[in-house]
Scaffold this active site. Structure first.
Site, PDB file in Angstrom:
ATOM      1  N   ASP A   8       0.811  -1.090   0.062  1.00 44.40           N
ATOM      2  CA  ASP A   8       0.037   0.017   0.085  1.00 44.40           C
ATOM      3  C   ASP A   8       1.056   1.129   0.174  1.00 44.40           C
ATOM      4  O   ASP A   8       1.588   1.583   0.975  1.00 44.40           O
ATOM      5  CB  ASP A   8      -0.750   0.100   1.234  1.00 44.40           C
ATOM      6  CG  ASP A   8      -1.913   1.200   0.992  1.00 44.40           C
ATOM      7  OD1 ASP A   8      -1.887   1.841   0.475  1.00 44.40           O
ATOM      8  OD2 ASP A   8      -2.707   0.926   2.261  1.00 44.40           O
ATOM      9  N   ASP A 104      -3.101   2.472  -5.960  1.00 41.32           N
ATOM     10  CA  ASP A 104      -2.118   2.594  -5.107  1.00 41.32           C
ATOM     11  C   ASP A 104      -1.753   1.151  -4.281  1.00 41.32           C
ATOM     12  O   ASP A 104      -0.943   1.226  -3.169  1.00 41.32           O
ATOM     13  CB  ASP A 104      -2.013   3.813  -4.329  1.00 41.32           C
ATOM     14  CG  ASP A 104      -3.282   3.642  -3.273  1.00 41.32           C
ATOM     15  OD1 ASP A 104      -4.380   3.165  -3.779  1.00 41.32           O
ATOM     16  OD2 ASP A 104      -3.657   4.298  -2.442  1.00 41.32           O
ATOM     17  N   GLU A 105      -2.576   0.160  -4.328  1.00 42.60           N
ATOM     18  CA  GLU A 105      -2.598  -0.897  -3.786  1.00 42.60           C
ATOM     19  C   GLU A 105      -2.314  -2.394  -4.696  1.00 42.60           C
ATOM     20  O   GLU A 105      -2.915  -2.261  -5.535  1.00 42.60           O
ATOM     21  CB  GLU A 105      -3.568  -1.269  -2.716  1.00 42.60           C
ATOM     22  CG  GLU A 105      -3.840  -0.117  -1.647  1.00 42.60           C
ATOM     23  CD  GLU A 105      -5.184  -0.315  -1.011  1.00 42.60           C
ATOM     24  OE1 GLU A 105      -5.484  -1.452  -0.623  1.00 42.60           O
ATOM     25  OE2 GLU A 105      -5.641   0.430  -0.557  1.00 42.60           O
TER      26      GLU A 105
END
Lengths: 412, 88
Positions: A8, A104-105
């Site tokens: 993350d 973003d993960e």
């Protein structure tokens, strides 16, 4: 036993801005939408801004009240996409099983790698810092759900390992809504049964959970017990399109059906153009409505026949709006989404007779696609768009990173 | 933003596509690169942004020369450049 990582990127948008401009480092920074188009909310904030109490999703003026020195940076979606791609390239040094979860993960399945999960996590964090100038938090575990929990436990730039031996100590005391897919409604239902932690859910009676939450309850309970077996899909599989949707907040509130109609046609045209670009057609159309007090609802219907036509989608969306929106408040945002997708590349069930009007509409939409591809999305518009002030400044294709309504709902 | 200085670079590209900078210009002076000590993707910590970072040796100095995504070469700070003894 599998080795799954969940990575993350910490305060992703704000970190990217700071990586590009070192003058922003250490300052309270917030990435925000364009206030002139009423997208003036905080999309992401840096750690110092977070300390001042700035929240994602609040209005700029509220954030400024909490933190007068807040530095505002306009969002640059292309820049974030570029960094996200670089980040995934780093992941792919270790495995091809990389499943993105938002920008973003990502989950990584590194089972069988010569390095341990923790070592890989350390190398990824190091590469992100040195090559991109951003930090990531990584959870290492034996399933996806616990890996995700791990990445949330310690931030920024940290690794958390959850093993079969320690998950009862580390995971079970956490509040139940920390678990993936447990939202407000589920949390309330579980609270009525006096189940407050993940451990409570794991140890609860199966029959009771099944009775209260149905099949989803069983799944959640499996998650809580560390029995999640869902695989990490490699990027190609994960990117298979399940729905195509587009939503927008208009510069002015929409007060009547005429205004809503213009916005719906605009959105439906962009959804249909993207369906055609992917050689897909949809069977189900849903419309998402958010009023001026930020209450949202979503309604859906099935089309008589699969379609990739903007007019068909818009008509269905408008019918849904007519049926379900009472106009007690003006509308702030609208979304249109096509799902239950079928490929138009291969065989399509054709009706025995297609009315000439439909054929003309299809030809027209094909011509519109051509014109827009050559001269831009705003080069040709429906006459309807000229009526409503709400649609004047909108360009749904160029303005937005397009995504499904479910993603929108998450942002509320 | 601190002084990101874009520079003219003469580079060699071999048959495998490997790029090796050979010389660059600052203030119209040609600076010869004596050797490339390292090459890796990296964040430009001082100037911001990122790219392929070449650690190049110029005389007794090791300096970072970046090649960004737009195929432009830059040095992070002018100070780095001033310390370099000019060649040729």
């Amino acid at each position: 036993m599998r080795t799954i990582l969940h990575s993350d990127c910490n305060s992703f948008y704000a970190s990217v801005e700071a990586a590009e401009d070192p003058a922003l480092r250490g300052l309270p920074v917030a990435v925000c939408g364009d206030p002139a188009l009423r997208h003036g909310i905080i999309l992401a904030k840096s750690a110092p801004a977070k300390k001042c109490g700035v929240l994602t999703g609040e209005a700029i003026w509220q954030a400024k009240q909490k933190c007068p020195t807040l530095v505002l940076v306009p969002a640059d979606q292309r820049k974030y996409l570029r960094y996200a791609r670089k980040m995934r390239a780093i992941y792919r040094r270790y495995t091809h099983f990389v499943e993105p979860f938002g920008l973003d993960e990502s989950w990584l399945d590194v089972t069988g790698h010569e390095l341990s999960g923790e070592e890989i996590a350390a190398q990824i964090r190091n590469s992100a810092r040195e090559e991109l100038g951003i930090t990531v938090s990584i959870g290492v575990s034996f399933n996806k759900v616990f890996a995700k929990l791990g990445s949330d436990m310690r931030k920024p730039d940290a690794t958390t390992v959850i093993t079969v031996d320690n998950f009862k100590d580390k995971v079970w005391p956490l509040p139940v809504d920390e678990l993936l897919y447990v939202g407000r409604a589920t949390r309330r239902r579980l609270a009525r049964l006096a189940l407050y932690t993940i451990g409570d859910l794991a140890c609860a009676d199966d029959v009771l959970i099944r009775a209260v939450l149905g099949k989803n309850g069983e799944t959640l309970q499996r998650f809580a017990r560390g029995q999640d077996t869902s695989p990490v899909l490699c990027a190609e599989e994960a990117e298979e399109v399940k729905s195509v949707g587009n939503s927008t907040t208009t510069p002015h509130d929409i007060v009547d059906e005429e205004g809503a109609k213009a916005v719906l046609y605009l959105l439906a045209d962009s959804v249909a153009a993207r369906l055609r670009a992917h050689k897909l057609a949809c069977r189900t159309v849903s419309v998402w409505m958010r009023d001026s007090e930020l209450n949202s609802q979503e309604r859906q219907c099935r089309l008589g026949q699969v379609s990739d036509s903007g007019s068909d989608i818009a008509r269905a969306a408008l019918a849904l709006l007519r049926e379900h929106y009472p106009w007690h408040l003006p509308l702030r945002s609208l979304g249109v989404c096509g799902s239950d997708l079928k490929s138009t590349q291969h065989m399509v069930q054709l009706p025995l007779w297609t009315p000439p009007k439909v054929l003309r509409e299809r030809a027209l939409e094909g011509a519109l696609d051509d014109i827009r591809a050559r001269w831009g999305n705003n080069s040709i518009r429906r006459g309807l768009m000229l009526c409503g002030a709400a649609t004047q400044d909108l360009n749904p294709v160029d303005d937005h990173d397009l995504q499904g309504l479910s993603a929108m709902r998450g942002r509320g | 933003m601190k002084g990101k200085t874009y520079v003219w670079v003469r580079a060699r590209t071999d048959a495998n596509g490997v790029i090796t900078p050979e010389a660059f210009k600052i203030e119209e002076q040609l600076v010869r690169v004596d050797g490339v000590m390292a090459c890796r993707p990296a964040h430009a910590t001082k100037a911001g942004g990122r790219g392929t970072r070449y650690t190049v040796r110029v005389g007794a100095h090791d300096i970072y020369l970046f090649l960004d995504e737009d195929r432009r070469w830059f040095l992070e700070e002018e100070r780095d450049v001033r310390e370099i003894p000019y060649h040729d």
